[in-house]
Design a protein around this motif. Structure first.
Motif, short mmCIF file in Angstrom:
data_model
loop_
_atom_site.label_atom_id
_atom_site.label_comp_id
_atom_site.label_asym_id
_atom_site.label_seq_id
_atom_site.Cartn_x
_atom_site.Cartn_y
_atom_site.Cartn_z
N ALA A 58 6.22 -9.36 -6.07
CA ALA A 58 4.70 -8.74 -5.91
C ALA A 58 4.84 -7.32 -6.13
O ALA A 58 3.97 -6.71 -7.10
CB ALA A 58 4.08 -9.05 -4.62
N ARG A 59 5.72 -6.63 -5.57
CA ARG A 59 5.61 -5.22 -5.70
C ARG A 59 6.05 -4.68 -7.08
O ARG A 59 5.44 -3.79 -7.59
CB ARG A 59 6.89 -4.62 -4.78
N LEU B 113 0.77 -1.21 0.02
CA LEU B 113 0.10 0.21 -0.11
C LEU B 113 0.87 1.40 -0.14
O LEU B 113 0.40 2.28 -0.65
CB LEU B 113 -1.05 -0.18 1.17
N PHE B 114 1.94 1.36 0.92
CA PHE B 114 2.94 2.32 0.85
C PHE B 114 3.45 2.70 -0.58
O PHE B 114 3.37 3.75 -1.33
CB PHE B 114 3.98 2.20 1.81
N ASP B 115 3.86 1.42 -1.39
CA ASP B 115 4.56 1.56 -2.54
C ASP B 115 3.53 2.29 -3.67
O ASP B 115 4.08 3.04 -4.61
CB ASP B 115 5.14 -0.09 -3.11
N LEU B 116 2.22 1.71 -3.65
CA LEU B 116 1.16 2.03 -4.54
C LEU B 116 0.96 3.53 -4.21
O LEU B 116 1.23 4.26 -5.46
CB LEU B 116 0.01 1.44 -4.29
N ALA B 117 0.86 4.02 -3.03
CA ALA B 117 0.59 5.41 -2.70
C ALA B 117 1.82 6.35 -3.02
O ALA B 117 1.70 7.37 -3.83
CB ALA B 117 0.43 5.67 -1.18
N PHE B 118 2.93 5.68 -2.68
CA PHE B 118 4.13 6.57 -3.23
C PHE B 118 4.46 6.79 -4.65
O PHE B 118 4.85 7.93 -4.98
CB PHE B 118 5.44 5.91 -2.66
N HIS B 119 4.09 5.74 -5.35
CA HIS B 119 4.21 6.01 -6.75
C HIS B 119 3.06 6.35 -7.58
O HIS B 119 2.90 6.43 -8.79
CB HIS B 119 4.64 4.58 -7.69
N GLY B 120 2.02 6.60 -6.80
CA GLY B 120 0.81 7.31 -7.26
C GLY B 120 0.11 6.30 -8.33
O GLY B 120 -0.46 6.54 -9.31
N ALA B 121 0.05 4.98 -7.87
CA ALA B 121 -0.35 3.84 -8.73
C ALA B 121 -1.38 3.25 -7.86
O ALA B 121 -1.70 3.21 -6.87
CB ALA B 121 0.72 2.83 -8.93
N ALA B 122 -2.51 2.58 -8.82
CA ALA B 122 -3.52 1.71 -8.23
C ALA B 122 -3.16 0.31 -8.85
O ALA B 122 -2.65 -0.16 -9.79
CB ALA B 122 -4.55 2.08 -8.75
N GLY B 123 -3.49 -0.67 -7.81
CA GLY B 123 -3.33 -1.86 -8.23
C GLY B 123 -3.92 -2.98 -7.14
O GLY B 123 -4.44 -2.57 -5.92
N ASP B 124 -4.25 -4.18 -7.70
CA ASP B 124 -4.77 -5.41 -6.77
C ASP B 124 -3.72 -5.88 -5.73
O ASP B 124 -3.22 -6.93 -5.84
CB ASP B 124 -5.24 -6.10 -7.50
N TRP B 125 -3.50 -5.02 -4.59
CA TRP B 125 -2.47 -5.59 -3.78
C TRP B 125 -2.83 -7.01 -3.06
O TRP B 125 -1.98 -7.91 -2.81
CB TRP B 125 -1.90 -4.46 -2.75
N GLU B 126 -4.11 -7.16 -2.89
CA GLU B 126 -4.62 -8.57 -2.32
C GLU B 126 -4.25 -9.65 -3.34
O GLU B 126 -3.83 -10.73 -2.92
CB GLU B 126 -6.09 -8.51 -1.93
N GLY B 127 -4.61 -9.25 -4.60
CA GLY B 127 -4.32 -10.46 -5.46
C GLY B 127 -2.91 -10.62 -5.79
O GLY B 127 -2.56 -11.85 -5.93
N ALA B 128 -2.19 -9.47 -5.60
CA ALA B 128 -0.77 -9.81 -5.86
C ALA B 128 -0.15 -10.66 -4.66
O ALA B 128 0.88 -11.59 -4.99
CB ALA B 128 0.18 -8.41 -5.69
#
Length: 189
Positions: A126-127, A85-100
């Motif tokens: 996964a990241r 969640l931190f990585d997605l927020a930091f990079h301004g990205a969206a993604g299915d972290w649960e699926g990953a």
């Protein structure tokens, strides 16, 4: 062209690690860096990522690159979910972290202090799949992975090439043969 190295050289003190290396990489290509310990594989990845400055020569890169060091670095008190969640927020990205996390067989709420080395490597992969960089720079990605993890690594690299390029430093010739379009041999300078 996604990446171009022109007469790239790197010296530490009086020792040349890389000398006059030229290489180009197109989108969708996988290149394996092979060579003995101390031959400059990690140094070359760090130069490609912009983490080191060359002594001579140039690195031209288009797009976003992510470097996966060996071993991957994580904050040991955070969970896998918190990291992604931190990585997605930091990079301004969206993604299915649960699926990953599910795909890579990782628990969401366990602190990384309890993760094995192989689990940390799976989290790093996964990241990368979530952030989808243009250039994946992988330093010995097979290290600490079991047979299932190695199969997952190969599958992940094959999928990555659909929209990105991959450079991996490895001692595993079987991995290089399985996923790479070509290999670059780095000998001790």
């Amino acid at each position: 062209m996604l990446l171009r190295l022109e007469a790239l050289s790197k010296r530490f003190g009086r020792d040349w690690v890389i000398r006059d290396l030229s290489l180009s990489l197109d989108r969708g290509e996988v290149v394996a860096l092979l060579g003995p310990n101390g031959s400059g594989k990690t140094t070359l990845l760090r130069l490609m990522a912009g983490l080191l400055k060359p002594t001579r020569g140039r690195v031209e890169r288009q797009g976003h690159a992510l470097f996966l060091p060996n071993p991957p670095a994580f904050h040991r008190h955070l969970t896998a979910r918190e990291h992604l969640l931190f990585d997605l927020a930091f990079h301004g990205a969206a993604g299915d972290w649960e699926g990953a996390l599910k795909r890579f067989g990782l628990p969401a709420e366990l602190p990384l202090a309890a993760f094995s080395s192989g689990m940390k490597k799976r989290l790093a992969l996964a990241r990368l799949t979530l952030l989808r960089p243009d250039l994946w720079l992988l330093d010995e990605p097979e290290t600490a992975l079991d047979q299932e993890g190695r199969a997952l690594l190969q599958e992940t690299i094959r999928e990555a090439r659909k929209g990105a390029s991959v450079v991996l430093a490895t001692h595993d010739r079987a991995l290089a043969e399985a996923v790479a379009d070509r290999a670059v041999w780095l000998g001790a300078a």
